[in-house]
Design a protein around this motif. Structure first.
Motif, PDB file in Angstrom:
ATOM      1  N   UNK A 156       2.059  -7.045   6.919  1.00 29.21           N
ATOM      2  CA  UNK A 156       3.289  -7.799   6.677  1.00 29.21           C
ATOM      3  C   UNK A 156       2.967  -9.107   5.968  1.00 29.21           C
ATOM      4  N   UNK A 157       3.805  -9.539   5.016  1.00 27.90           N
ATOM      5  CA  UNK A 157       3.503 -10.751   4.252  1.00 27.90           C
ATOM      6  C   UNK A 157       3.387 -11.974   5.140  1.00 27.90           C
ATOM      7  N   UNK A 158       2.503 -12.875   4.745  1.00 32.09           N
ATOM      8  CA  UNK A 158       2.366 -14.132   5.459  1.00 32.09           C
ATOM      9  C   UNK A 158       3.681 -14.900   5.451  1.00 32.09           C
ATOM     10  N   UNK A 159       3.953 -15.588   6.567  1.00 30.44           N
ATOM     11  CA  UNK A 159       5.181 -16.352   6.674  1.00 30.44           C
ATOM     12  C   UNK A 159       6.280 -15.644   7.420  1.00 30.44           C
ATOM     13  N   UNK A 160       6.148 -14.310   7.625  1.00 26.17           N
ATOM     14  CA  UNK A 160       7.124 -13.595   8.432  1.00 26.17           C
ATOM     15  C   UNK A 160       6.728 -13.719   9.896  1.00 26.17           C
ATOM     16  N   UNK A 220      -3.671 -11.403   0.596  1.00 31.26           N
ATOM     17  CA  UNK A 220      -2.633 -10.387   0.586  1.00 31.26           C
ATOM     18  C   UNK A 220      -3.186  -9.050   0.136  1.00 31.26           C
ATOM     19  N   UNK A 221      -2.304  -8.077  -0.058  1.00 33.57           N
ATOM     20  CA  UNK A 221      -2.749  -6.740  -0.440  1.00 33.57           C
ATOM     21  C   UNK A 221      -3.506  -6.745  -1.763  1.00 33.57           C
ATOM     22  N   UNK A 222      -3.139  -7.633  -2.686  1.00 32.55           N
ATOM     23  CA  UNK A 222      -3.872  -7.718  -3.950  1.00 32.55           C
ATOM     24  C   UNK A 222      -5.347  -8.020  -3.706  1.00 32.55           C
ATOM     25  N   UNK A 223      -5.626  -8.935  -2.780  1.00 32.12           N
ATOM     26  CA  UNK A 223      -7.013  -9.298  -2.493  1.00 32.12           C
ATOM     27  C   UNK A 223      -7.772  -8.136  -1.867  1.00 32.12           C
ATOM     28  N   UNK A 224      -7.114  -7.394  -0.981  1.00 34.93           N
ATOM     29  CA  UNK A 224      -7.771  -6.234  -0.374  1.00 34.93           C
ATOM     30  C   UNK A 224      -8.110  -5.190  -1.438  1.00 34.93           C
ATOM     31  N   UNK A 225      -7.196  -4.944  -2.348  1.00 36.23           N
ATOM     32  CA  UNK A 225      -7.457  -3.970  -3.411  1.00 36.23           C
ATOM     33  C   UNK A 225      -8.571  -4.451  -4.338  1.00 36.23           C
ATOM     34  N   UNK A 283      -0.635   2.064   5.393  1.00 37.30           N
ATOM     35  CA  UNK A 283       0.340   0.976   5.329  1.00 37.30           C
ATOM     36  C   UNK A 283       1.652   1.423   5.957  1.00 37.30           C
ATOM     37  N   UNK A 284       2.499   0.471   6.357  1.00 34.78           N
ATOM     38  CA  UNK A 284       3.863   0.839   6.721  1.00 34.78           C
ATOM     39  C   UNK A 284       4.573   1.426   5.496  1.00 34.78           C
ATOM     40  N   UNK A 285       5.446   2.394   5.729  1.00 36.77           N
ATOM     41  CA  UNK A 285       6.171   2.993   4.610  1.00 36.77           C
ATOM     42  C   UNK A 285       6.941   1.942   3.814  1.00 36.77           C
ATOM     43  N   UNK A 286       7.420   0.891   4.503  1.00 38.88           N
ATOM     44  CA  UNK A 286       8.199  -0.147   3.829  1.00 38.88           C
ATOM     45  C   UNK A 286       7.381  -0.941   2.818  1.00 38.88           C
ATOM     46  N   UNK A 330       5.268   0.365  -1.888  1.00 39.72           N
ATOM     47  CA  UNK A 330       5.372  -0.111  -3.265  1.00 39.72           C
ATOM     48  C   UNK A 330       4.400  -1.250  -3.534  1.00 39.72           C
ATOM     49  N   UNK A 331       4.228  -2.143  -2.546  1.00 41.00           N
ATOM     50  CA  UNK A 331       3.260  -3.232  -2.698  1.00 41.00           C
ATOM     51  C   UNK A 331       1.838  -2.684  -2.762  1.00 41.00           C
ATOM     52  N   UNK A 332       1.549  -1.644  -1.976  1.00 42.99           N
ATOM     53  CA  UNK A 332       0.229  -1.033  -2.021  1.00 42.99           C
ATOM     54  C   UNK A 332      -0.050  -0.378  -3.354  1.00 42.99           C
ATOM     55  N   UNK A 333       0.938   0.329  -3.894  1.00 48.51           N
ATOM     56  CA  UNK A 333       0.784   0.952  -5.210  1.00 48.51           C
ATOM     57  C   UNK A 333       0.501  -0.109  -6.261  1.00 48.51           C
ATOM     58  N   UNK A 334       1.293  -1.187  -6.256  1.00 46.68           N
ATOM     59  CA  UNK A 334       1.118  -2.245  -7.248  1.00 46.68           C
ATOM     60  C   UNK A 334      -0.258  -2.890  -7.126  1.00 46.68           C
ATOM     61  N   UNK A 335      -0.722  -3.120  -5.890  1.00 41.59           N
ATOM     62  CA  UNK A 335      -2.018  -3.765  -5.687  1.00 41.59           C
ATOM     63  C   UNK A 335      -3.153  -2.877  -6.180  1.00 41.59           C
ATOM     64  N   UNK A 336      -3.109  -1.591  -5.864  1.00 41.53           N
ATOM     65  CA  UNK A 336      -4.177  -0.693  -6.307  1.00 41.53           C
ATOM     66  C   UNK A 336      -4.181  -0.564  -7.828  1.00 41.53           C
TER      67      UNK A 336
END
Length: 242
Positions: free
Chosen positions: A121-125, A142-147, A164-167, A170-176
């Motif tokens: 989950x994004x930081x700040x939530x 964030x996910x970008x750094x992990x990728x 990842x959570x299904x929600x 899209x962020x995982x796809x973009x990061x990879x």
């Protein structure tokens, strides 16, 4: 870390000493992640954010002869992971470090496969519980750094696998994609037949150029417990090909 329990995974094939505290304990995600890594005996793999080592230990139990590197930010958890590798007879190099450190990844690579169960989950939530914040909510990386970390460690043609959570698929796809992984494959993990997926497995190939694919859902639960397919993965150590 004194307040721990000893538990078994894969029907007892893996012994795991882990914290008693909620939010730091291994669950289904680690076992499913390990089942999806397409490693073969003799290959080198890396887990980013290994916690107490559950995922790489399950992978090593399924694929004897792999060479394991792992990175964990928290020294106490890294010590648990190293100790768990020893009691399970798994040769593993566990480094204390942060996934924001791509230079560390390069010193551990090049390897054939990388995998992670990142804070999703994004930081700040708002975290559901304070104890779970570090495990489930991004703190800096964030996910970008992990990728990027996995990309720095994995050789061309090698794989990166995330759960990842299904929600956040899209962020995982973009990061990879941003990190140079292509030929992406998405496997939805559905709690029951006909229900929306709550988790997804996402895998890409370094410099892959094939089309993206979405696989049929993998169903975890039936009326009387796990489905036979899930039992094969969670209890018997079967692979979960993507």
């Amino acid at each position: 870390m004194n307040d721990t329990t000893e538990d078994g995974l894969l029907g007892g094939r893996v012994r795991l000493i882990q914290p008693r505290a909620r939010g730091l304990r291994a669950g289904l995600d680690a076992v499913l992640l390990a089942a999806a890594v397409p490693a073969r005996g003799g290959e080198a793999v890396i887990e980013a954010g290994c916690g107490s080592g559950a995922a790489f230990l399950c992978l090593a139990a399924r694929v004897p002869g792999i060479r394991v590197a792992a990175v964990e930010r928290e020294p106490a958890m890294a010590a648990l992971a190293a100790g768990n590798a020893e009691i399970n007879g798994v040769p593993a190099r566990v480094a204390i470090g942060d996934v924001a450190d791509a230079a560390l990844a390069r010193t551990l690579g090049p390897l054939r496969h990388g995998f992670a169960n990142p804070p999703y989950w994004p930081g700040g939530t708002a975290p559901p519980e304070a104890l779970r914040a570090a495990a489930t909510h991004e703190r800096g990386a964030g996910l970008d750094a992990w990728a990027r970390f996995l990309a720095a460690a994995v050789a061309a043609g090698g794989s990166a696998t995330l759960i990842l959570p299904a929600a956040r698929f899209d962020a995982g796809v973009a990061a990879l994609r941003k990190a140079g992984f292509g030929s992406l494959v998405l496997l939805p993990l559905a709690p029951r037949a006909g229900q929306p997926a709550k988790r997804v497995l996402l895998q890409g190939r370094r410099e892959g150029r094939g089309p993206a694919r979405v696989l049929p859902p993998f169903v975890l639960h039936a009326e009387d417990g796990f489905t036979p397919e899930a039992e094969a993965v969670l209890r018997d150590g079967a692979a979960l090909p993507l």
